[in-house]
Design a protein around this motif. Structure first.
Motif, short mmCIF file in Angstrom:
data_model
loop_
_atom_site.label_atom_id
_atom_site.label_comp_id
_atom_site.label_asym_id
_atom_site.label_seq_id
_atom_site.Cartn_x
_atom_site.Cartn_y
_atom_site.Cartn_z
N VAL A 1 36.61 77.12 -61.02
CA VAL A 1 36.36 75.69 -61.24
C VAL A 1 37.31 74.88 -60.38
O VAL A 1 38.29 75.40 -59.84
N GLU A 2 36.98 73.60 -60.25
CA GLU A 2 37.77 72.72 -59.39
C GLU A 2 39.15 72.50 -59.99
O GLU A 2 39.34 72.57 -61.21
N PRO A 3 40.09 72.17 -59.11
CA PRO A 3 41.45 71.90 -59.61
C PRO A 3 41.42 70.71 -60.58
O PRO A 3 40.57 69.84 -60.48
N LYS A 4 42.34 70.74 -61.52
CA LYS A 4 42.55 69.63 -62.47
C LYS A 4 41.36 69.42 -63.41
O LYS A 4 41.26 68.38 -64.05
N THR A 5 40.50 70.38 -63.52
CA THR A 5 39.38 70.18 -64.45
C THR A 5 39.63 70.82 -65.79
O THR A 5 38.93 70.55 -66.75
#
Lengths: 245, 435, 149
Positions: free
Chosen positions: B413-417
């Motif tokens: 998953v994308e960073p900071k999610t």
């Protein structure tokens, strides 16, 4: 099965020596329970606490549902607890029969007339050799016979709970076996027995359950099968070699 | 009255039980002090001696024993005798990184067998039954534990272990199994395989089942009962206490009867450790009363439950515990394996391409529970190709399988999610039905 | 000078959630970065957005700060005659020497009437690919030209 005797967290001292350290155990009606342990582990102290010769500093001791802490040994005999101490301690100069009758001393006058003769007959039935020697001096009996006499005397008090301290000490194996068989017969008759015995093997053969004591504390509890299967017990008390175990 | 395996102890008067527990507790503490280095050090550090414990309440003076303590003491520090005197070992499922050892003496095995037998009889199993056991046989204590108990009762035992589903169905048919014992999710998988093969449950001889080793809802129980045409009973245990046999349901099914003559059970507030009044939900804490090889004092199970010591209509007087549905920590059980987020974190740390922020998502997929590890791609590290990224996901999944023994799906998953939380990260997102 | 024939493509990891793509574009727009070409490769879970922008280094930095997972990849921009077979011819030449094209995509705008196509080959054959194409007289745009398109 009902609880006859319970000890919970019992601490007993000899002067300042802390001999029983929070010991807990119980005996159910109709059981033979063995107390095992090395010398000085606290086994005899436990028996003496139960029969009133020693008073615990703290903890509970109950018999047939009531607390018996602080009661005198004579009162406890009347309640149904009798001890056969280590070393027999029969009265040498008295006859076998008189030794036995002395055991019934605490029972009331009416009992003396109506029940005691019957009880005496039953003891003679249990120990025929005592019957044969009923008029001989107690001191003239052999070690094994004196042990029987001591047990017979205790039985004359009609105990519900019989405390036996080293009944086989110093006895030849054959005689020891007889004593053990007698203990089993007593259980069959309804007497409950708490047995202290150095000969752990013999004790576990007849006991339902046992407790192992070390330095005033119980370290193991279980049925005799469980105790026999326990490696520490086998090594320490059943004389098994390290290789064998 | 329904059958009881050991009425002497299962219907014991509570006063007698408490005396027995006191004696066994004191004996256990005395032995621990003498023989278990971990406990002697702990007591000495606290300036305590075994004789300080003279009543059941005194136990509370002792600190808890935790899973981490078991890991830290691997392999010998908690074992009370030389390993050569142990007659059986089992290992707790899960991590190869830090397993926990469970050891048994001959007496321990005899007790264990008897306790399982109690649960089986409470679950309506008799010597007439043909029992199909699909718990894994091996280092996991489940298979052997149930097997021993079933044999002790005299039932006919089929040790099928984790055989493939078609074979499970075939054996059920050919041997006319009457009882199933294993994990509830696997029972449903068998039901599914059975239906797919067109086998009608009415044509089988199934009567009853005992299931455990993972939490399962009432809904799941109903599904099992409907699809397999059996009465389904819950059994509970934990490997640290020796495996199955700690508690089990009786036909009344209002709680699981605990083997209180072998285990002292407390319920504590998971946050403070304070004992809770009976009936309130808290963490189950176990103290062994008869174990020789691996006695444990105040072991925090991580399982949440509540106790009821009122006598049961079945006649048993030993306390009942509520079915466990939740844990205090983030451990999840997938396919019978204990998965700790910390262990997943260790695997992820070995991949520079991903950050340390991850989440475990548990979902019911079909009849089984599946675990998805969602992990953030590192901001500066990634592959420019789909193949590369999918390869990374597969590599991570392979390593998790190799280290933890469980198959998972990995999703980048994308960073900071992934939600950051202050303090203990909420690592697990459980999307299953709770009941 | 082969070095400037290598174009820096900005690659961004995106989850398959609505709005992600828009956010990239908005972020770049806010920093005056123009997207020259783009392509998306995706699976059911995630996608890789590949962009040619006028300032790849700035784009990468800006997007990373905005919380995206970003990388830069080397690609080549070729001028392909806009007729059937134009692309095929180039691909044949590469295939003949065993160079695998991992992916390619076209620019929005034309150059001198021709299409501009970006090719990605493995890093270790980048140099040899450029040399091969130059010998075959396939026009390769310089990086500056590409950014300025």
């Amino acid at each position: 099965m009902s609880l006859l005797l319970t000890l919970s967290g019992v601490n007993t001292f000899y002067d300042r020596l802390h001999v029983l350290k929070g010991a807990s155990l119980h005996v159910n009606e109709g059981e033979i329970v063995a107390l095992l342990g090395a010398n000085g582990a606290g086994k005899t102290t436990t028996l003496r606490t139960v029969c009133g010769l020693l008073r615990p500093a703290s903890g509970q001791v109950s018999f047939a549902g009531q607390s018996i802490v602080g009661r005198s040994p004579e009162a406890l005999v009347r309640l149904g607890i009798t001890q056969v101490p280590e070393g027999r301690q029969i009265f040498g100069p008295l006859s076998v029969q008189d030794n036995l009758l002395l055991g019934a001393y605490g029972r009331g006058r009416r009992a003396q007339r109506t029940e005691v003769p019957g009880d005496l007959a039953r003891v003679f039935e249990l120990f025929p050799v005592l019957a044969e020697r009923r008029h001989e001096r107690g001191g003239s009996l052999s070690g094994g016979q004196q042990q029987m006499l001591a047990m017979g005397r205790a039985l004359m008090a009609r105990p519900r709970l019989l405390l036996l301290d080293e009944p086989c000490l110093g006895l030849a194996p054959l005689v020891a076996r007889q004593i053990m068989e007698t203990i089993v017969a007593l259980r069959a008759q309804g007497t409950t027995i708490l047995l202290v015995e150095q000969n752990a093997r013999a004790a576990l053969r007849i006991a339902d359950r046992g407790y192992v004591m070390e330095t005033g504390k119980v370290v193991l509890e279980g049925t005799s099968e469980e105790l026999v299967r326990n490696k520490d017990v086998r090594r320490a008390y059943l004389g098994k070699d390290y290789d064998e175990v | 009255m329904a059958a009881i395996y050991n009425p002497r102890y299962e219907t014991i008067a509570r006063e007698e039980l408490q005396q027995l527990q006191l004696e066994r507790l004191q004996a256990t503490i005395n032995r621990c002090y003498k023989n278990v280095p971990f406990y002697r050090r702990r007591l000495e550090a606290l300036g305590m001696e075994p004789e300080d414990f003279q009543s059941l309440d005194d136990l509370r003076q002792l600190p808890f024993t935790t899973k981490q303590d078991l890991r830290d003491s691997y392999p010998y520090d908690l074992v009370a005798l030389p390993l050569r005197e142990v007659v059986r070992f089992h290992l707790s499922s899960g991590t190869t990184g830090s397993p926990t050892v469970i050891a048994y003496t001959a007496n321990d095995l005899a007790h264990w067998t008897e306790l399982v037998a109690r649960n089986l009889v409470a679950g309506e199993i008799t010597r007439e039954d043909v029992v199909q056991i699909f718990f894994g046989y091996g280092l996991f204590s489940g298979g052997f534990g149930l097997h021993q108990g079933a044999e002790a009762i005299g039932a006919s035992v089929l040790p099928v272990s984790e055989a493939e589903l078609p074979q499970q169905v075939k054996i059920m048919q050919d041997f006319r199994s009457t009882a199933l014992i294993g994990m509830p999710s696997y029972a449903l998988a068998i039901a599914e395989a059975m239906e797919a093969a067109g086998v009608d449950a009415n044509s089988l001889s199934l009567r009853v089942g005992l299931f455990g080793a993972e939490p399962w809802s009432e809904e799941r129980r109903q599904a099992i009962e409907e699809r397999l045409h059996i009465r389904a009973y819950d059994i509970y245990g934990l490997s640290e206490m020796g495996g199955p046999g700690v508690s089990g349901e009786c036909p009344e099914r209002c709680g699981l009867h605990l083997a209180e003559d072998h285990y002292l059970v407390e319920v504590v507030d998971p946050a403070t450790g304070e004992p809770l009044p009976e009936g309130e939900e808290g963490e189950l804490v176990f103290t062994t009363l008869t174990k020789e090889a691996l006695p444990l004092l105040r072991y925090r199970s991580g399982d949440l439950s509540a106790l009821d010591s009122a006598p049961c209509a079945c006649g048993r007087t030993v306390a009942r515990m509520r079915r466990v549905c939740c844990r205090t920590d983030d451990m999840v059980i997938i396919h019978g394996i204990n998965v700790f987020p910390a262990d997943v974190a260790t695997v992820l740390a070995s991949f520079p391409e991903v950050s340390e922020h991850f989440q475990l998502v548990v979902e019911q997929v079909g009849v089984l529970d599946e675990l998805e590890v969602r992990v953030e791609l590192a901001p500066q590290f990634f592959s420019d190709t789909i193949r590369g990224l999918e390869g990374l996901e597969q590599e991570i999944a392979d390593k998790i399988r190799a280290n933890l023994g469980v198959g998972v799906a990995v999703k980048l998953v994308e960073p900071k999610t992934i939600e950051r939380s202050i303090g203990k990260a909420k690592r697990v997102l459980d999307l299953r039905d709770k009941e | 000078m082969a070095a400037t024939r290598i174009v820096q493509q900005v690659s961004i990891f995106l989850e398959n959630k609505s709005g992600r793509l828009a956010e990239v574009c908005t972020t770049l727009g806010a920093h005056d970065i123009n997207i020259r070409a783009l392509c998306i490769a995706d699976t059911s879970d995630f996608g890789i957005l590949r962009l040619i922008v006028n300032d790849p280094a700035k784009a990468a930095s800006v997007l990373q700060q905005a919380g995206f997972s970003v990388g830069q990849t080397s690609v080549i921009a070729l001028q392909i005659p806009d007729r059937p077979g134009g692309l095929g011819g180039v691909l044949e030449k590469l295939e003949a020497v065993g160079i695998n094209v991992e992916y390619m995509y076209a620019f929005f705008v034309r150059r001198e009437g021709d299409a501009v196509v970006l090719f990605r080959v493995a890093d270790d054959v980048l140099e040899s690919t450029i040399r091969l194409l130059q010998e075959a007289n396939v026009p390769i745009l310089s990086a500056e030209d590409v950014y300025a398109l």
